[in-house]
Design an enzyme around this catalytic site. Structure first.
Site, mmCIF file in Angstrom:
data_model
loop_
_atom_site.group_PDB
_atom_site.id
_atom_site.type_symbol
_atom_site.label_atom_id
_atom_site.label_comp_id
_atom_site.label_asym_id
_atom_site.label_seq_id
_atom_site.Cartn_x
_atom_site.Cartn_y
_atom_site.Cartn_z
ATOM 1 N N GLU A 108 9.398 -4.207 10.364
ATOM 2 C CA GLU A 108 9.792 -2.933 9.758
ATOM 3 C C GLU A 108 10.258 -1.932 10.811
ATOM 4 O O GLU A 108 9.613 -1.750 11.852
ATOM 5 C CB GLU A 108 8.612 -2.320 8.978
ATOM 6 C CG GLU A 108 8.967 -0.930 8.424
ATOM 7 C CD GLU A 108 7.993 -0.383 7.393
ATOM 8 O OE1 GLU A 108 6.997 -1.055 7.077
ATOM 9 O OE2 GLU A 108 8.253 0.733 6.890
ATOM 10 N N ASP A 153 -1.224 -6.129 -0.227
ATOM 11 C CA ASP A 153 -1.524 -5.481 1.053
ATOM 12 C C ASP A 153 -3.014 -5.230 1.213
ATOM 13 O O ASP A 153 -3.675 -4.772 0.273
ATOM 14 C CB ASP A 153 -0.828 -4.110 1.114
ATOM 15 C CG ASP A 153 0.348 -4.085 2.061
ATOM 16 O OD1 ASP A 153 0.407 -4.939 2.978
ATOM 17 O OD2 ASP A 153 1.205 -3.203 1.895
ATOM 18 N N GLU A 178 -1.354 -5.277 8.650
ATOM 19 C CA GLU A 178 -0.515 -4.698 9.699
ATOM 20 C C GLU A 178 -1.148 -4.931 11.067
ATOM 21 O O GLU A 178 -2.367 -5.009 11.187
ATOM 22 C CB GLU A 178 -0.337 -3.192 9.460
ATOM 23 C CG GLU A 178 0.427 -2.891 8.190
ATOM 24 C CD GLU A 178 0.707 -1.400 7.997
ATOM 25 O OE1 GLU A 178 0.476 -0.596 8.922
ATOM 26 O OE2 GLU A 178 1.165 -1.046 6.890
ATOM 27 N N ASP A 188 0.834 -1.213 0.000
ATOM 28 C CA ASP A 188 0.000 0.000 0.000
ATOM 29 C C ASP A 188 0.864 1.257 0.000
ATOM 30 O O ASP A 188 0.346 2.371 -0.076
ATOM 31 C CB ASP A 188 -1.009 -0.003 1.150
ATOM 32 C CG ASP A 188 -0.354 -0.032 2.509
ATOM 33 O OD1 ASP A 188 0.886 -0.163 2.584
ATOM 34 O OD2 ASP A 188 -1.081 0.074 3.521
ATOM 35 N N SER A 189 2.186 1.067 0.001
ATOM 36 C CA SER A 189 3.105 2.188 -0.239
ATOM 37 C C SER A 189 2.846 2.785 -1.628
ATOM 38 O O SER A 189 3.315 3.885 -1.920
ATOM 39 C CB SER A 189 4.560 1.716 -0.131
ATOM 40 O OG SER A 189 4.774 0.564 -0.925
ATOM 41 N N LYS A 228 -1.361 -9.320 2.969
ATOM 42 C CA LYS A 228 -0.589 -8.851 4.132
ATOM 43 C C LYS A 228 -1.443 -7.867 4.901
ATOM 44 O O LYS A 228 -2.177 -7.076 4.304
ATOM 45 C CB LYS A 228 0.716 -8.183 3.689
ATOM 46 C CG LYS A 228 1.519 -7.603 4.875
ATOM 47 C CD LYS A 228 2.944 -7.256 4.494
ATOM 48 C CE LYS A 228 3.115 -5.928 3.835
ATOM 49 N NZ LYS A 228 2.660 -4.760 4.638
HETATM 50 O O1 KIV Z 1 3.523 -1.101 1.622
HETATM 51 C C1 KIV Z 1 4.671 -1.577 1.531
HETATM 52 O O2 KIV Z 1 5.376 -1.379 0.549
HETATM 53 C C2 KIV Z 1 5.144 -2.385 2.650
HETATM 54 C C3 KIV Z 1 6.590 -2.753 2.664
HETATM 55 C C4 KIV Z 1 7.428 -1.574 2.913
HETATM 56 C C5 KIV Z 1 6.872 -3.853 3.622
HETATM 57 O O3 KIV Z 1 4.400 -2.714 3.511
#
Ligand code: KIV
Length: 289
Positions: A205, A106, A138, A67-68, A136
């Site tokens: 992280e 994510d 968090e 989600d970056s 994924k």
């Molecule tokens: O969103 C993302 O790119 C991430 C990574 C930095 C692990 O969660």
């Protein structure tokens, strides 16, 4: 190029259009860590587009549609505004662009925290619409029930502890975590809870190195570090960070290229040629026969 590549042209009901390569599976990634040791570190990079996935696929075990992408692709101030629609669209593109790496997507902020049922609906949508292998999310112990719920229903889950960017409004920034004894103990306990709930891997992280090592020793599934330690069971970076797309380079990033300079240099040369009427040249124009 990875040595795990195999030609696979066999068809079956489950695979009517054979892909040229056999994709890595989530159980194969989980089983890399045996008795607390990972002989073959897990390589993960972020990918957001089909072409980027094509270029990274041969070199990676996992492609993370992170989600970056909120900041990197959409210019958002954080990952908080990222939507499930965005993750589904980019996840599908990355799956289309890859044959070898397992693709993890994510779950965006707001799509899973309310209940295991909400998380299942969001994760099932991502698996169906993208073809990804896993999701994924968090959060630590508070998400353990959700991780167990999804895993028991056929959805592999990667956890994410330490600095969790979706919680930026609670954390107050993106500083490294685990500097106090209490915070360090909570990060280890969070990772243990996710591992016991069935997570197949846990991203660690932005934590001080001894905590990353303690987490790696405390859990059975692989840890994937970012701003953590070379002793984690694998590593991940945001691809644009390691390509040198941005001027600001956080401590945990290593730049393997200077792509920003390459792009702006090419744009500068193109602009100069257009203004001088040098582009298009004879080679780029159609002439009558
Ligand atoms: O969103 C993302 O790119 C991430 C990574 C930095 C692990 O969660």
């Amino acid at each position: 190029m990875s040595t795990t590549f195999q030609l696979d042209t066999a068809t079956s009901r489950a695979n009517p259009t054979p892909a040229p390569m056999k994709r890595l599976t989530i159980p194969a990634i989980r089983q890399r860590k045996v008795g607390g040791v990972t002989a073959d570190p897990v390589v993960m990079l972020t990918a957001y587009t089909a072409r980027q996935a094509q270029l990274l696929d041969a070199h990676c075990d996992l492609l993370l549609v992170g989600d970056s992408l909120g900041q990197v692709i959409y210019g958002l101030p954080s990952s908080v505004p990222v939507t499930l629609d965005m993750m589904a669209a980019h996840g599908a593109a990355v799956v289309r662009g890859s044959y070898h790496a397992a693709v993890v997507v994510d779950m965006p902020f707001g799509a899973y925290e309310a209940s295991p049922q909400q998380a299942f609906a969001s994760a099932a949508r991502l698996l169906k619409e993208t073809g990804c292998a896993a999701v994924k999310l968090e959060g630590g112990a508070v998400m353990a029930e959700t991780v167990a719920f999804l895993t028991a229903r056929g959805i592999p889950v990667m956890g994410h502890v330490g600095l969790t960017p979706q919680a930026v409004n609670v954390l107050g920034g993106y500083n490294a975590r685990g500097r106090s004894d209490a915070e360090a103990a909570k990060i280890v306990a969070d990772a243990v809870a996710l591992d016991e709930a069935g997570a197949f891997a846990v991203v660690v992280e932005g934590v001080v190195e001894p905590i990353a090592i303690a987490v790696t020793q405390a859990i059975q599934c692989p840890t994937i570090g970012i701003g953590a330690s070379a002793q984690c069971d694998g590593q991940v970076l945001v691809t644009e960070d390691m390509l040198g797309m941005f001027e600001r380079v956080p401590r945990f990033v290593k730049r393997y290229e200077a792509i920003a300079e390459t792009i702006s240099g090419a744009a500068e040369r193109y602009a100069a040629e257009v203004r001088a009427r040098q582009f298009p040249g004879l080679e780029q124009t159609y002439q009558p026969k």
